[in-house]
Design a protein around this motif. Structure first.
Motif, short mmCIF file in Angstrom:
data_model
loop_
_atom_site.label_atom_id
_atom_site.label_comp_id
_atom_site.label_asym_id
_atom_site.label_seq_id
_atom_site.Cartn_x
_atom_site.Cartn_y
_atom_site.Cartn_z
N ASP A 10 -5.15 2.82 -0.28
CA ASP A 10 -5.79 2.69 -1.59
C ASP A 10 -6.14 4.05 -2.18
O ASP A 10 -6.00 4.26 -3.39
CB ASP A 10 -7.05 1.82 -1.48
CG ASP A 10 -6.74 0.36 -1.18
OD1 ASP A 10 -5.55 -0.03 -1.22
OD2 ASP A 10 -7.70 -0.40 -0.91
N LEU A 11 -6.56 4.99 -1.33
CA LEU A 11 -6.88 6.33 -1.80
C LEU A 11 -5.62 7.01 -2.35
O LEU A 11 -5.66 7.59 -3.44
CB LEU A 11 -7.48 7.18 -0.68
CG LEU A 11 -7.77 8.64 -1.03
CD1 LEU A 11 -8.80 8.74 -2.16
CD2 LEU A 11 -8.25 9.39 0.21
N GLY A 12 -4.52 6.94 -1.62
CA GLY A 12 -3.27 7.54 -2.09
C GLY A 12 -2.83 6.96 -3.43
O GLY A 12 -2.43 7.69 -4.34
N GLY A 17 -2.54 7.42 -9.42
CA GLY A 17 -2.90 6.90 -10.74
C GLY A 17 -3.67 7.92 -11.57
O GLY A 17 -3.43 8.07 -12.77
N ILE A 18 -4.58 8.63 -10.93
CA ILE A 18 -5.36 9.67 -11.61
C ILE A 18 -4.41 10.77 -12.11
O ILE A 18 -4.48 11.20 -13.25
CB ILE A 18 -6.44 10.26 -10.67
CG1 ILE A 18 -7.50 9.22 -10.36
CG2 ILE A 18 -7.04 11.53 -11.25
CD1 ILE A 18 -8.39 8.85 -11.51
N ALA A 21 -2.18 9.71 -14.95
CA ALA A 21 -2.94 9.65 -16.20
C ALA A 21 -3.18 11.05 -16.79
O ALA A 21 -3.74 11.18 -17.87
CB ALA A 21 -4.28 8.94 -15.97
N GLY A 22 -2.76 12.09 -16.04
CA GLY A 22 -2.90 13.46 -16.54
C GLY A 22 -4.23 14.11 -16.22
O GLY A 22 -4.62 15.08 -16.86
N VAL A 23 -4.95 13.60 -15.23
CA VAL A 23 -6.26 14.15 -14.88
C VAL A 23 -6.09 15.16 -13.74
O VAL A 23 -5.51 14.86 -12.71
CB VAL A 23 -7.24 13.03 -14.45
CG1 VAL A 23 -8.55 13.62 -13.96
CG2 VAL A 23 -7.47 12.08 -15.62
N ALA A 88 1.46 6.68 0.46
CA ALA A 88 0.93 5.77 -0.56
C ALA A 88 0.95 6.45 -1.92
O ALA A 88 1.25 5.82 -2.94
CB ALA A 88 -0.49 5.33 -0.20
N TYR A 89 0.64 7.75 -1.96
CA TYR A 89 0.70 8.50 -3.21
C TYR A 89 2.11 8.49 -3.78
O TYR A 89 2.31 8.25 -4.97
CB TYR A 89 0.25 9.95 -2.97
CG TYR A 89 0.28 10.82 -4.20
CD1 TYR A 89 -0.83 10.92 -5.02
CD2 TYR A 89 1.42 11.54 -4.55
CE1 TYR A 89 -0.82 11.71 -6.16
CE2 TYR A 89 1.45 12.33 -5.69
CZ TYR A 89 0.33 12.41 -6.49
OH TYR A 89 0.36 13.18 -7.62
#
Length: 148
Positions: A10-12, A17-18, A21-23, A88-89
């Protein structure tokens, strides 16, 4: 063990996702991520928002730096744990499991650990040895190919 694997998976996915999103967070260390479990699902919250910089498209170098910060995280994370998070990432995207990307993540983690040690900080927290980059990259490739 299953709970730990779920946390890393879930962390990956959350980290990806972060980034997608360009963060970009200038200090993406474990102390700046709050994790909470509820009914077997993990939620993550980014702290220290003064260090967040939005980017239209996050480049590979910034992704590698952020992931290197996570890979240099707590000493109780094993190399396998780190690999699970990176897999996962990647989420099946070979761009993040082949070639220079996995090596760049490890290089970034080693560089961070070396700077910490030079400043008199704690010893390296389980970061892979300098010659293990290609090995980790190959292991990531095998894991992604098996899951495809």
């Amino acid at each position: 063990r299953a709970a730990r694997r779920r946390l890393l998976r879930d962390l990956g996915r959350w980290l990806r996702g972060i980034h997608d999103a360009g963060v970009y967070h200038d200090d993406w260390s474990a102390k700046n991520i709050l994790a909470a479990e509820h009914d077997g699902c993990w939620s993550f919250f980014l702290l220290d928002l003064e260090s967040v910089v939005p980017h239209k498209g996050l480049n590979r170098r910034r992704r590698m730096k952020n992931l290197g910060q996570i890979c240099d995280a707590p000493a109780n994370l094993t190399a396998t744990d780190r690999m699970r998070c990176l897999i996962a990432y990647a989420d099946g995207d070979r761009e993040f499991t082949r070639g220079s990307f996995p090596r760049g993540v490890l290089t970034s983690a080693r560089r961070r650990a070396r700077r910490r040690a030079q400043a008199g900080g704690p010893a390296v927290a389980g970061v892979a040895q300098p010659d293990s980059g290609p090995v980790v990259g190959k292991a990531l490739e095998r894991r992604v190919e098996k899951s495809s």
